[in-house]
Design a protein around this motif. Structure first.
Motif, mmCIF file in Angstrom:
data_model
loop_
_atom_site.group_PDB
_atom_site.id
_atom_site.type_symbol
_atom_site.label_atom_id
_atom_site.label_comp_id
_atom_site.label_asym_id
_atom_site.label_seq_id
_atom_site.Cartn_x
_atom_site.Cartn_y
_atom_site.Cartn_z
ATOM 1 N N HIS A 12 0.765 -1.072 -0.153
ATOM 2 C CA HIS A 12 0.012 -0.093 0.172
ATOM 3 C C HIS A 12 0.785 1.297 0.043
ATOM 4 O O HIS A 12 0.428 2.208 -0.104
ATOM 5 C CB HIS A 12 -0.902 0.001 1.169
ATOM 6 N N PHE A 27 0.305 -4.978 -5.638
ATOM 7 C CA PHE A 27 -0.597 -3.721 -5.944
ATOM 8 C C PHE A 27 -0.905 -2.959 -4.911
ATOM 9 O O PHE A 27 -1.137 -3.561 -3.659
ATOM 10 C CB PHE A 27 -1.925 -4.207 -6.452
ATOM 11 N N SER A 54 -3.136 -0.853 -4.315
ATOM 12 C CA SER A 54 -4.769 -0.584 -4.004
ATOM 13 C C SER A 54 -5.542 -1.686 -5.188
ATOM 14 O O SER A 54 -4.864 -2.437 -5.809
ATOM 15 C CB SER A 54 -5.114 0.676 -4.406
ATOM 16 N N GLU A 55 -6.712 -1.332 -5.304
ATOM 17 C CA GLU A 55 -7.720 -2.100 -6.167
ATOM 18 C C GLU A 55 -7.422 -1.529 -7.376
ATOM 19 O O GLU A 55 -7.966 -2.260 -8.430
ATOM 20 C CB GLU A 55 -9.183 -1.964 -5.799
ATOM 21 N N HIS A 56 -6.615 -0.634 -7.802
ATOM 22 C CA HIS A 56 -6.227 -0.224 -9.000
ATOM 23 C C HIS A 56 -5.553 -1.213 -9.885
ATOM 24 O O HIS A 56 -4.805 -2.024 -9.448
ATOM 25 C CB HIS A 56 -5.125 1.120 -9.003
ATOM 26 N N PRO A 57 -5.906 -1.194 -11.206
ATOM 27 C CA PRO A 57 -5.240 -2.730 -11.758
ATOM 28 C C PRO A 57 -3.833 -2.408 -12.093
ATOM 29 O O PRO A 57 -3.080 -3.393 -12.669
ATOM 30 C CB PRO A 57 -6.125 -2.515 -13.213
ATOM 31 N N LYS A 58 -3.184 -1.252 -11.899
ATOM 32 C CA LYS A 58 -1.746 -1.148 -12.186
ATOM 33 C C LYS A 58 -1.122 -1.652 -11.130
ATOM 34 O O LYS A 58 -1.308 -1.786 -9.910
ATOM 35 C CB LYS A 58 -1.303 0.415 -12.067
#
Length: 130
Positions: A24, A64, A66-70
């Motif tokens: 995170h 990752f 966060s939940e961001h796809p990157k």
């Protein structure tokens, strides 16, 4: 005074508490590096302590923030694409058993405390620590 008198010569970023165990915290340093590089500033990112593990192929790609796809690796590649240069601390590589390991291709330099402190002591450079 001209605008050049108010502009930093470059940005040096030290990754100290940015480690794979805390994903995170990992995107922000690279977003800052990409932003500064996009402003045509020289940017140097110094991987030290446990952050050198991000330079192992496959490690950052599996993380990752966060939940961001990157992935974290995507953020790292974006910073390099804008012009950031990655430095791996030789002592940290040794401490984590990576001294002879192949690192990600985005990491092109070796450098640690001496190089970062030279930037920190140069009043024309700005430093950030993550």
């Amino acid at each position: 005074m001209s605008d050049a008198d108010h502009t930093a010569a470059g940005i040096a970023i030290l990754l100290w508490a940015s480690e794979p165990e805390a994903p995170h915290r990992l995107a922000t340093p690279f977003f800052h590096a990409a932003a500064a590089a996009a402003l045509d500033m020289p940017v140097e990112v110094y991987f030290t302590a446990r952050s050198v593990r991000l330079l192992e192929p496959g490690v950052a790609a599996a993380l990752f923030a966060s939940e961001h796809p990157k992935s974290v690796y995507d953020a790292m590649r974006e910073a390099v694409a804008h012009g950031a240069v990655f430095f791996a601390c030789s002592d940290a590589l040794q401490a984590h058993g990576l001294a002879g390991a192949t690192l990600i291709p985005e990491c092109t330099r070796r450098g640690g405390a001496v190089q970062f402190m030279a930037r920190a002591a140069d009043l024309r450079w700005r430093t950030l620590v993550f």
